[in-house]
Design an enzyme around this catalytic site. Structure first.
Site, PDB file in Angstrom:
ATOM      1  N   ASN A 295      41.494  70.830  52.235  1.00  0.00           N
ATOM      2  CA  ASN A 295      40.670  71.024  53.426  1.00  0.00           C
ATOM      3  C   ASN A 295      39.641  69.901  53.460  1.00  0.00           C
ATOM      4  OD1 ASN A 295      41.895  73.479  54.023  1.00  0.00           O
ATOM      5  ND2 ASN A 295      40.208  74.730  53.250  1.00  0.00           N
TER       6      ASN A 295
ATOM      7  N   ASP B  58      44.646  71.334  44.763  1.00  0.00           N
ATOM      8  CA  ASP B  58      43.533  70.953  45.612  1.00  0.00           C
ATOM      9  C   ASP B  58      43.100  69.546  45.194  1.00  0.00           C
ATOM     10  OD1 ASP B  58      41.421  71.402  47.540  1.00  0.00           O
ATOM     11  OD2 ASP B  58      40.075  71.663  45.839  1.00  0.00           O
TER      12      ASP B  58
ATOM     13  N   ASP C 112      40.106  75.013  42.651  1.00  0.00           N
ATOM     14  CA  ASP C 112      38.796  75.321  42.064  1.00  0.00           C
ATOM     15  C   ASP C 112      37.924  76.192  42.970  1.00  0.00           C
ATOM     16  OD1 ASP C 112      38.442  73.212  43.916  1.00  0.00           O
ATOM     17  OD2 ASP C 112      36.626  72.540  42.888  1.00  0.00           O
TER      18      ASP C 112
ATOM     19  N   CYS D  53      42.762  77.416  62.774  1.00  0.00           N
ATOM     20  CA  CYS D  53      44.093  76.836  62.579  1.00  0.00           C
ATOM     21  C   CYS D  53      44.846  77.554  61.445  1.00  0.00           C
ATOM     22  CB  CYS D  53      43.975  75.356  62.255  1.00  0.00           C
ATOM     23  SG  CYS D  53      43.184  75.062  60.662  1.00  0.00           S
TER      24      CYS D  53
ATOM     25  N   CYS E 290      46.489  75.805  59.163  1.00  0.00           N
ATOM     26  CA  CYS E 290      46.581  74.898  58.021  1.00  0.00           C
ATOM     27  C   CYS E 290      45.351  74.942  57.110  1.00  0.00           C
ATOM     28  CB  CYS E 290      46.839  73.462  58.491  1.00  0.00           C
ATOM     29  SG  CYS E 290      45.603  72.742  59.595  1.00  0.00           S
ATOM     30  N   ARG E 291      44.283  75.550  57.550  1.00  0.00           N
ATOM     31  CA  ARG E 291      43.063  75.573  56.725  1.00  0.00           C
ATOM     32  C   ARG E 291      43.133  76.689  55.689  1.00  0.00           C
ATOM     33  NH1 ARG E 291      38.152  73.670  55.924  1.00  0.00           N
ATOM     34  NH2 ARG E 291      36.366  75.051  55.644  1.00  0.00           N
ATOM     35  N   LYS E 292      43.032  76.280  54.421  1.00  0.00           N
ATOM     36  CA  LYS E 292      42.994  77.283  53.364  1.00  0.00           C
ATOM     37  C   LYS E 292      41.790  78.194  53.595  1.00  0.00           C
ATOM     38  CE  LYS E 292      43.009  73.895  50.390  1.00  0.00           C
ATOM     39  NZ  LYS E 292      42.858  73.143  49.143  1.00  0.00           N
TER      40      LYS E 292
ATOM     41  N   ASP F 275      39.539  67.795  45.576  1.00  0.00           N
ATOM     42  CA  ASP F 275      38.213  67.690  44.952  1.00  0.00           C
ATOM     43  C   ASP F 275      38.015  68.838  43.963  1.00  0.00           C
ATOM     44  OD1 ASP F 275      37.729  65.515  46.743  1.00  0.00           O
ATOM     45  OD2 ASP F 275      37.242  66.982  48.287  1.00  0.00           O
TER      46      ASP F 275
ATOM     47  N   GLY G 238      24.896  73.834  43.506  1.00  0.00           N
ATOM     48  CA  GLY G 238      25.940  74.711  43.016  1.00  0.00           C
ATOM     49  C   GLY G 238      27.187  74.779  43.881  1.00  0.00           C
TER      50      GLY G 238
END
Length: 181
Positions: free
Chosen positions: A57, A8, A127, A98, A100-102, A10, A21
């Site tokens: 994402n 991933d 994360d 979609c 492709c989106r985790k 970020d 948070g």
């Protein structure tokens, strides 16, 4: 077939901006803060003949909070600084449905098709629970970097839990070198 470590963006390659948070991406390429030890671990993985690919994402484009050009500028800097083999992006929001989106595995499946990757011999480091669920759905071993975000973990159990990104990379390196972890 090649092996890969999918990561991933970020929170794994660069610091996430945590507000209340919850993790968020940096606002611009100038705001990127790369995490300690990660660049070196990426180089070590590549030395073991792994492809290292970022899968991220970035729904702020679909939400109108960022432009694709702004996200692409951040991604170009990440790709260059980390010397990644590729960086694949989902610009959609959950409501777009979609593939492709985790947590869906579309980005990993696309990379595997394009680059001849054996997903069963590959890893996913992330994360957030969506990263782990994505990797598991694609058949990869998963590593969760647990920063204690204020969101419930809803994914399958990861193969390993780390408290830093560098430690997550070290886990993969140790496994591949046949060390006990």
């Amino acid at each position: 077939m090649r092996r890969a470590v999918f990561v991933d963006r970020d929170g794994v390659l660069n610091a996430a901006v945590v507000e209340n948070g919850r993790p968020h991406p940096p606002a611009s390429a100038a705001d990127l803060k790369f995490l300690a030890g990660v660049r070196e671990r990426v180089a070590e993985l590549k030395g073991l003949d792994f492809l290292v690919l970022c899968v991220t994402n970035q729904p702020d484009v679909a939400r109108g909070a960022a432009t694709r050009a702004e996200i692409d500028e951040i991604n170009a800097r990440v790709l260059a600084e980390m010397r990644l083999d590729d960086l694949l992006v989902c610009y959609h929001d959950d409501r777009d449905g979609c593939d492709c989106r985790k947590p869906r595995p579309g980005l990993l499946l696309e990379a595997a098709r394009r680059r001849g990757i054996d997903l069963g011999r590959s890893y996913m480091i992330g994360d957030r629970w969506k990263d782990v669920a994505c990797g598991a759905a694609a058949g990869c071993a998963t590593v969760f970097v647990d920063y204690g975000y204020a969101e419930p973990y809803q994914g399958p159990p990861p193969a390993h839990v780390s408290t830093t990104a560098a430690e997550a990379f070290e886990y993969v390196l140790a496994k591949e070198r046949g060390c006990e972890v």
